[in-house]
Design a protein around this motif. Structure first.
Motif, short mmCIF file in Angstrom:
data_model
loop_
_atom_site.label_atom_id
_atom_site.label_comp_id
_atom_site.label_asym_id
_atom_site.label_seq_id
_atom_site.Cartn_x
_atom_site.Cartn_y
_atom_site.Cartn_z
N PHE A 256 8.16 6.87 -16.06
CA PHE A 256 7.09 6.52 -16.98
C PHE A 256 7.66 6.02 -18.29
N ASN A 257 8.62 6.78 -18.81
CA ASN A 257 9.20 6.39 -20.09
C ASN A 257 9.95 5.07 -20.00
N LYS A 259 9.36 2.61 -17.91
CA LYS A 259 8.43 1.51 -17.75
C LYS A 259 7.65 1.27 -19.04
N ARG A 260 7.36 2.37 -19.70
CA ARG A 260 6.52 2.30 -20.88
C ARG A 260 7.22 1.64 -22.05
N ILE A 263 5.91 0.32 -25.87
CA ILE A 263 4.68 -0.46 -25.87
C ILE A 263 3.61 0.18 -26.74
N ARG A 264 3.64 1.51 -26.78
CA ARG A 264 2.60 2.17 -27.58
C ARG A 264 2.78 1.84 -29.05
N THR B 116 1.82 11.63 -18.87
CA THR B 116 1.98 10.28 -18.34
C THR B 116 0.68 9.61 -17.97
N PRO B 120 -1.91 9.03 -22.36
CA PRO B 120 -1.86 7.60 -22.70
C PRO B 120 -3.21 6.92 -22.57
N TYR B 201 0.70 -1.36 -21.18
CA TYR B 201 0.35 -0.06 -21.74
C TYR B 201 -0.09 0.91 -20.65
N ASP B 203 -0.12 0.36 -17.19
CA ASP B 203 0.49 0.26 -15.87
C ASP B 203 1.37 1.47 -15.51
N PRO B 204 2.22 1.93 -16.42
CA PRO B 204 3.09 3.06 -16.04
C PRO B 204 2.31 4.28 -15.58
N SER B 205 1.11 4.45 -16.10
CA SER B 205 0.33 5.62 -15.73
C SER B 205 -0.06 5.60 -14.26
#
Lengths: 424, 264
Positions: A256-257, A259-260, A263-264, B116, B120, B201, B203-205
């Motif tokens: 997750f991290n 891929k993320r 972006i936030r 995750t 978000p 933003y 997608d990873p979730s």
């Protein structure tokens, strides 16, 4: 209640009253009382079994439904968004094709899974919930019988009490003799009735308990295997999920991290996201009445700051100021995003976060520090909490003290409102 | 609402009415088509993200509901067996498995799910109120601007006795225009940016959700499978053949035959 039932209730009323207040004699059968207690337990347990097995059934179904809906919703997110739905040319390919593909595959798998599980879940419904509700019905009938026994016991006590009273009369008249005869007959009848029900229940309740155990065992075993099957199917199907889109080798959070990325942070740079929070005044802004004693301090701080602060963006754009002088005064009353927007407009680009003036940093190899004037509690993730008196390292200064600043404290970094601190 | 807010509100309502009524449309309405397209796109995004939020929460809730009912079923069954004495240890081990599933698996997945998936998405959805406020303000400013402009127009068409009125109105119109354009520009440039950022933003979730499901299914199965060793070897066979159901039916009818079960 029928008329007959009502009459009975009325006749029994005095004895019910006596029983409730422990007056006179009340029959107590220890064996029965224990059986009754066990029956009560059984009743609640059966009820629970029945309720929970249907809840379980619903939860599994709900879980799968939510999976499907989630995938549909994310597909909507992935799809290109057009402002003119009826115009096919307006669809720019800015969506996430690979993602949509993955969504479709995933949805397909979950749907198939649901179909596969349907007979299994149907079996839970039919073979566990069904028998459990039938048992419930029976238990209700038994409950009725125990109630009947309680009534008969009441009658029994009542008639015996009447009989006793007449018997104890010292000299009996003819009328009394008649009453005695009648009472004897009634007592006899009541005794028989009561004993019939009492014995029946004492005899059969234990049987019920035994049978119930016999009943629960295969039921539980079936339930267990059905459950195992459900989980097995879930496991099997999900394991064989082969969507190239997902990187299944990494741990959940790590992937997750990865891929993320940041972006936030990038998203949150957009000023429109902070319209309310940063805009026209935060509630509880220091320096207002609430901190009457401190307001003077705040005032002083303001004037000091204005000396030291880097010039706000709008005055840096001299032309911008002169062309829209009135606009500026208006907008400044509306809050800082307008200032930023004004700057952005003049520059024709998204507002970059105001950089600290180089001259301020000259001579400082480290970041400037500031003292917290008030306690601040993080209100969102990424905020920096501190209490009054803490020394904060300011990493990014806002354009004005009404902005969000960034800083670090005790190894943590985050945003905080600039008007909560005083530069050292 | 403050007094000035109230006054503004009334003025804007009047402008809106003036825009709609009269054959001549007393007040001309400004249309910014490009902006409107962006706003519609934003509305679509808002709807989708809100739905996503609802579903992600619903999933967690039903997962929890499932393990919670499992636990209560296990307790009940243990209570039934309890009277007979736990001879075979099945109910105990089942209860243990279910409790572990609840305590360890769910709890260990709860954290990752929150960080995750849930958080978000919730955070993304939390942006909307601010943006909506901004949009509202932009629309208000637009109304102000339109009304000011029409006032200027009226003064030009029919000059007033007071010569200072026109320049004042012009200045005010200019002012309203600036306020409106600032907001319009801001929204117009940033809304598409937000829309573009939605995929990276959120997608990873999705991937995280799928993985969490995988892990849950695998662990749930392995925990449940452990109970099997406490059951007799032929129980499985009995189950598959439907003997267990026959047994249930049989006992049920025996219970039904008890005279206390009939309404005597």
């Amino acid at each position: 209640m029928s008329l007959k039932g009502l009459q009975k209730t009325l006749v029994r009323a005095p004895q019910t009253f006596k029983q409730r207040f422990n007056m006179g004699e009340t029959t107590k059968d220890a064996v029965y009382i224990d059986a009754e207690r066990r029956f009560q337990e059984l009743e609640t347990e059966t009820k629970k079994l029945h309720e929970e097995s249907s809840k379980y059934f619903n939860a599994i179904n709900g879980m799968l439904d939510h999976q499907i809906e989630f995938s549909r919703a994310i597909k909507e997110i992935y799809s290109p968004i057009s402002g003119r739905m009826s115009d096919p040319d307006s669809f720019k390919d800015e969506g996430n094709q690979a993602g949509i593909q993955a969504c479709n595959e995933y949805e397909e798998i979950v749907k198939e899974l649901k179909v596969t599980l349907q007979p299994e879940l149907g079996m839970i419904q039919q073979r566990v919930i069904g028998p459990a509700s039938e048992l419930m019905e029976i238990i209700k009938a038994v409950r009725k019988t125990t109630l009947k026994r309680a009534h008969k016991q009441l009658d029994y006590d009542r008639h015996r009490a009447t009989l006793k009273k007449i018997q104890e009369k010292p000299d009996k008249s003819l009328k009394d003799e008649k009453a005695l005869f009648k009472a004897e007959a009634e007592a006899e009848q009541a005794t028989q009735d009561y004993e019939y029900f009492n014995d029946l229940l004492k005899d059969e309740l234990p049987k019920l308990f035994r049978l119930e155990r016999e009943f629960v065992q295969p039921l539980f075993q079936s339930f267990y295997y059905m459950q195992l099957n459900v989980f097995y199917t879930l496991h099997e199907r999900m394991q064989s999920i082969d969507i190239g889109y997902f990187d299944l080798s990494l741990d959940v959070e790590a992937a997750f991290n990865k891929k993320r990325g940041d972006i936030r942070e990038e998203t949150e740079k957009l000023t429109i996201l902070h319209f309310k929070t940063k805009g026209s005044g935060r509630p509880g802004k220091p320096g207002v009445s609430k901190y009457a004693a401190e307001s003077k301090y705040a005032q002083r701080r303001k004037s000091e700051d204005s000396d030291r602060m880097p010039p706000p963006p709008y005055s840096a754009e001299d032309d911008g100021e002169s062309t829209v002088p009135v606009g500026r005064t208006r907008s400044s009353s509306l809050g800082s995003p307008f200032l930023k927007a004004a700057a952005a407009k003049a520059k024709g680009a998204a507002p970059p976060p105001p950089k600290p003036k180089p001259s301020r940093l000259a001579g400082h190899s480290v970041h400037p520090t500031a003292t917290a004037l008030y306690d601040y509690e993080a209100q969102a993730e990424g905020d920096l909490s501190f209490s009054a008196g803490d020394i904060i390292e300011v990493t990014v200064r806002g354009a004005t003290e009404n902005e969000w600043w960034q800083g670090t404290l005790k190894g943590k970094s985050g945003q905080f409102p600039g008007n909560y601190i005083k530069m050292n | 609402m403050s007094w000035s807010g109230f006054v503004k509100n009334v003025n804007r309502k009047t402008t809106q009415v003036m825009m709609k009524t009269g054959p001549l449309r007393h007040v001309e309405k400004t249309n910014d088509r490009d902006y409107e397209v962006e706003e519609r796109r934003y509305r679509t995004l808002e709807g989708a993200a809100t739905r996503l939020q609802k579903e992600s929460k619903g999933y967690l809730d039903s997962l929890r509901a499932m393990t919670a009912s499992q636990m209560r079923i296990a307790e009940t069954i243990d209570a039934f067996y309890g009277d007979a004495g736990t001879r075979d240890g099945v109910s105990r081990s089942y209860k243990q498995a279910v409790e572990d599933l609840d305590a360890e698996t769910i709890k260990s997945l709860d954290g990752p799910y929150r960080t995750t998936v849930l958080e978000p998405i919730m955070r993304f959805c939390a942006y909307f109120p601010d943006i909506n406020e901004c949009i509202k303000k932009r629309n208000n400013k637009l109304l102000d601007y339109d009304s000011m402009r029409s006032k200027v127009k009226k003064l030009v068409d029919k000059p007033d006795k007071d010569p200072s009125k026109l320049p004042r109105a012009e200045r005010e119109a200019e002012l309203a225009k600036t306020a409106y354009e600032q907001l319009n520009e801001q929204l117009f440039t940033e809304l598409p940016q937000l829309i573009d950022l939605r995929v990276p933003y959120l997608d990873p979730s999705f991937e995280a959700l799928v993985k969490i499901q995988l892990r849950f299914c695998a662990e749930a199965y392995s925990r449940m499978a452990q109970v099997q060793q406490y059951l007799d070897a032929d129980t499985r066979e009995n189950y598959a053949q439907g003997h267990l159901d026959t047994k249930v039916e049989q006992v049920l009818s025996e219970i039904r035959d008890l005279s206390i079960a009939g309404t005597v």
